[in-house]
Design a protein around this motif. Structure first.
Motif, mmCIF file in Angstrom:
data_model
loop_
_atom_site.group_PDB
_atom_site.id
_atom_site.type_symbol
_atom_site.label_atom_id
_atom_site.label_comp_id
_atom_site.label_asym_id
_atom_site.label_seq_id
_atom_site.Cartn_x
_atom_site.Cartn_y
_atom_site.Cartn_z
ATOM 1 N N VAL A 63 0.914 -1.458 -0.202
ATOM 2 C CA VAL A 63 0.053 0.093 -0.058
ATOM 3 C C VAL A 63 0.962 1.209 0.265
ATOM 4 O O VAL A 63 0.539 2.123 -0.491
ATOM 5 N N ASP A 64 1.811 1.362 0.735
ATOM 6 C CA ASP A 64 2.908 2.549 0.969
ATOM 7 C C ASP A 64 3.983 2.400 0.064
ATOM 8 O O ASP A 64 4.552 3.644 -0.268
ATOM 9 N N ILE A 65 4.183 1.407 -0.626
ATOM 10 C CA ILE A 65 5.583 1.363 -1.495
ATOM 11 C C ILE A 65 5.228 1.044 -2.934
ATOM 12 O O ILE A 65 4.595 0.074 -3.163
ATOM 13 N N GLU A 66 5.796 1.922 -3.777
ATOM 14 C CA GLU A 66 5.799 1.637 -5.372
ATOM 15 C C GLU A 66 6.576 0.616 -5.726
ATOM 16 O O GLU A 66 7.930 0.624 -5.276
ATOM 17 N N LEU A 67 6.222 -0.197 -6.703
ATOM 18 C CA LEU A 67 7.077 -1.288 -7.203
ATOM 19 C C LEU A 67 8.234 -0.598 -7.953
ATOM 20 O O LEU A 67 8.185 0.202 -8.435
ATOM 21 N N LEU A 68 9.398 -1.189 -7.614
ATOM 22 C CA LEU A 68 10.578 -0.838 -8.742
ATOM 23 C C LEU A 68 10.523 -1.202 -9.946
ATOM 24 O O LEU A 68 9.612 -2.060 -10.471
ATOM 25 N N ASP A 69 11.235 -0.424 -10.689
ATOM 26 C CA ASP A 69 11.137 -0.721 -12.303
ATOM 27 C C ASP A 69 11.273 -2.154 -12.841
ATOM 28 O O ASP A 69 10.613 -2.834 -13.566
ATOM 29 N N TRP A 70 12.087 -2.906 -11.908
ATOM 30 C CA TRP A 70 12.477 -4.534 -12.363
ATOM 31 C C TRP A 70 11.460 -5.225 -11.788
ATOM 32 O O TRP A 70 10.939 -6.288 -12.357
ATOM 33 N N GLN A 71 10.658 -4.815 -10.761
ATOM 34 C CA GLN A 71 9.541 -5.621 -10.360
ATOM 35 C C GLN A 71 8.284 -5.352 -11.144
ATOM 36 O O GLN A 71 7.646 -6.562 -11.509
ATOM 37 N N LYS A 72 8.075 -4.382 -11.770
ATOM 38 C CA LYS A 72 7.034 -4.065 -12.993
ATOM 39 C C LYS A 72 7.508 -4.747 -14.025
ATOM 40 O O LYS A 72 6.431 -5.377 -14.498
ATOM 41 N N THR A 73 8.635 -4.693 -14.535
ATOM 42 C CA THR A 73 8.755 -5.464 -15.553
ATOM 43 C C THR A 73 8.712 -7.145 -15.310
ATOM 44 O O THR A 73 8.127 -7.710 -16.297
ATOM 45 N N PHE A 74 9.135 -7.601 -14.215
ATOM 46 C CA PHE A 74 8.771 -9.185 -13.922
ATOM 47 C C PHE A 74 7.304 -9.194 -13.941
ATOM 48 O O PHE A 74 6.959 -10.360 -14.498
ATOM 49 N N ASN A 75 6.530 -8.443 -13.290
ATOM 50 C CA ASN A 75 4.935 -8.615 -13.340
ATOM 51 C C ASN A 75 4.582 -8.405 -14.770
ATOM 52 O O ASN A 75 3.418 -9.337 -14.960
ATOM 53 N N THR A 76 4.900 -7.618 -15.410
ATOM 54 C CA THR A 76 4.388 -7.713 -16.977
ATOM 55 C C THR A 76 4.710 -9.113 -17.521
ATOM 56 O O THR A 76 3.942 -9.714 -18.350
ATOM 57 N N ALA A 77 5.852 -9.499 -17.482
ATOM 58 C CA ALA A 77 6.292 -10.689 -17.980
ATOM 59 C C ALA A 77 5.563 -12.146 -17.463
ATOM 60 O O ALA A 77 4.854 -12.838 -18.334
ATOM 61 N N VAL A 78 5.382 -12.197 -16.160
ATOM 62 C CA VAL A 78 4.507 -13.320 -15.546
ATOM 63 C C VAL A 78 2.899 -13.032 -16.122
ATOM 64 O O VAL A 78 2.385 -13.998 -16.494
ATOM 65 N N ASN A 79 2.585 -11.661 -16.190
ATOM 66 C CA ASN A 79 1.046 -11.606 -16.742
ATOM 67 C C ASN A 79 1.076 -11.848 -17.941
ATOM 68 O O ASN A 79 -0.019 -12.382 -18.590
ATOM 69 N N LYS A 80 1.938 -11.567 -18.779
ATOM 70 C CA LYS A 80 1.889 -11.913 -20.425
ATOM 71 C C LYS A 80 1.773 -13.646 -20.399
ATOM 72 O O LYS A 80 1.195 -14.065 -21.229
ATOM 73 N N THR A 81 2.537 -14.166 -19.572
ATOM 74 C CA THR A 81 2.530 -15.622 -19.703
ATOM 75 C C THR A 81 1.184 -16.180 -19.065
ATOM 76 O O THR A 81 0.727 -17.159 -19.647
ATOM 77 N N ARG A 82 0.826 -15.636 -18.011
ATOM 78 C CA ARG A 82 -0.473 -16.102 -17.509
ATOM 79 C C ARG A 82 -1.624 -15.717 -18.333
ATOM 80 O O ARG A 82 -2.849 -16.414 -18.302
ATOM 81 N N ALA A 83 -1.449 -14.891 -19.590
ATOM 82 C CA ALA A 83 -2.708 -14.711 -20.490
ATOM 83 C C ALA A 83 -2.959 -16.025 -21.105
ATOM 84 O O ALA A 83 -4.180 -16.279 -21.486
ATOM 85 N N VAL A 84 -1.987 -16.631 -21.345
ATOM 86 C CA VAL A 84 -2.021 -18.245 -21.881
ATOM 87 C C VAL A 84 -3.368 -18.968 -21.158
ATOM 88 O O VAL A 84 -4.002 -19.492 -21.703
ATOM 89 N N VAL A 85 -3.102 -18.920 -19.951
ATOM 90 C CA VAL A 85 -3.641 -19.739 -19.018
ATOM 91 C C VAL A 85 -5.140 -19.123 -18.942
ATOM 92 O O VAL A 85 -6.230 -19.962 -18.822
ATOM 93 N N GLU A 86 -5.246 -17.921 -18.707
ATOM 94 C CA GLU A 86 -6.611 -17.375 -18.887
ATOM 95 C C GLU A 86 -7.396 -17.630 -20.207
ATOM 96 O O GLU A 86 -8.784 -17.710 -19.937
ATOM 97 N N ARG A 87 -6.771 -17.702 -21.291
ATOM 98 C CA ARG A 87 -7.321 -17.910 -22.514
ATOM 99 C C ARG A 87 -7.976 -19.272 -22.369
ATOM 100 O O ARG A 87 -9.022 -19.629 -22.979
ATOM 101 N N VAL A 88 -7.134 -20.334 -21.828
ATOM 102 C CA VAL A 88 -7.547 -21.826 -21.686
ATOM 103 C C VAL A 88 -8.763 -21.628 -20.823
ATOM 104 O O VAL A 88 -9.930 -22.397 -21.089
ATOM 105 N N ILE A 89 -8.869 -21.154 -19.650
ATOM 106 C CA ILE A 89 -9.779 -21.019 -18.829
ATOM 107 C C ILE A 89 -11.327 -20.307 -19.494
ATOM 108 O O ILE A 89 -12.499 -20.793 -19.509
ATOM 109 N N ALA A 90 -11.028 -19.239 -20.277
ATOM 110 C CA ALA A 90 -12.092 -18.763 -21.034
ATOM 111 C C ALA A 90 -12.796 -19.672 -22.075
ATOM 112 O O ALA A 90 -13.734 -19.503 -22.131
ATOM 113 N N ASN A 91 -11.744 -20.602 -22.700
ATOM 114 C CA ASN A 91 -12.529 -21.389 -23.545
ATOM 115 C C ASN A 91 -12.996 -22.504 -23.104
ATOM 116 O O ASN A 91 -14.423 -22.948 -23.456
ATOM 117 N N LEU A 92 -12.933 -22.813 -21.733
ATOM 118 C CA LEU A 92 -13.317 -23.656 -20.847
ATOM 119 C C LEU A 92 -14.841 -23.260 -20.418
ATOM 120 O O LEU A 92 -15.843 -23.840 -20.619
#
Length: 123
Positions: A63-92
């Motif tokens: 709540v009080d601390i902004e993510l560092l740039d590397w953490q934002k980059t990491f989250n973006t990479a994880v969420n792009k990969t997770r998008a594949v899983v979300e598409r599988v769930i949406a198909n189901l």
């Protein structure tokens, strides 16, 4: 009801758990499903609901601390990969039978039928 879904990074559906009744946390459902039994959770990717199971998950923002740039980059990479899983769930979820009202007593049978049909359609 909650089901756990496992797929490959290519979007191939691999496994779906039996339904777990009640409003349960994802970690409880993961543990109950046995999806990771005997496997290294560090090799698996999940959303923020799986924090605490040593899986690769996005970094939670405090709540009080902004993510560092590397953490934002990491989250973006994880969420792009997770998008594949979300598409599988949406198909189901596209199965029309899941768009109708159902009784909690019949959901287990309904989702089991959908799971069977889904894997049959992939064969």
């Amino acid at each position: 009801m909650n089901v756990q879904v496992v797929c490959t990074l290519d979007g191939e559906l691999v496994w779906i758990s039996d339904p777990i009744a009640g409003a349960r946390h994802d970690v409880f459902c993961l543990d109950t499903s046995g999806a990771l039994d005997g496997l290294d959770p560090g090799d698996w990717l999940g959303d923020k609901g799986y924090v605490g199971r040593s899986m690769i998950t996005p970094i939670k923002k405090s709540v009080d601390i902004e993510l560092l740039d590397w953490q934002k980059t990491f989250n973006t990479a994880v969420n792009k990969t997770r998008a594949v899983v979300e598409r599988v769930i949406a198909n189901l979820k596209n199965w029309r039978i899941l768009h109708t009202d159902y009784s909690p007593t019949t959901f287990s049978v309904t989702i089991s039928a959908v799971i069977g049909l889904q894997f049959y359609s992939l064969a």
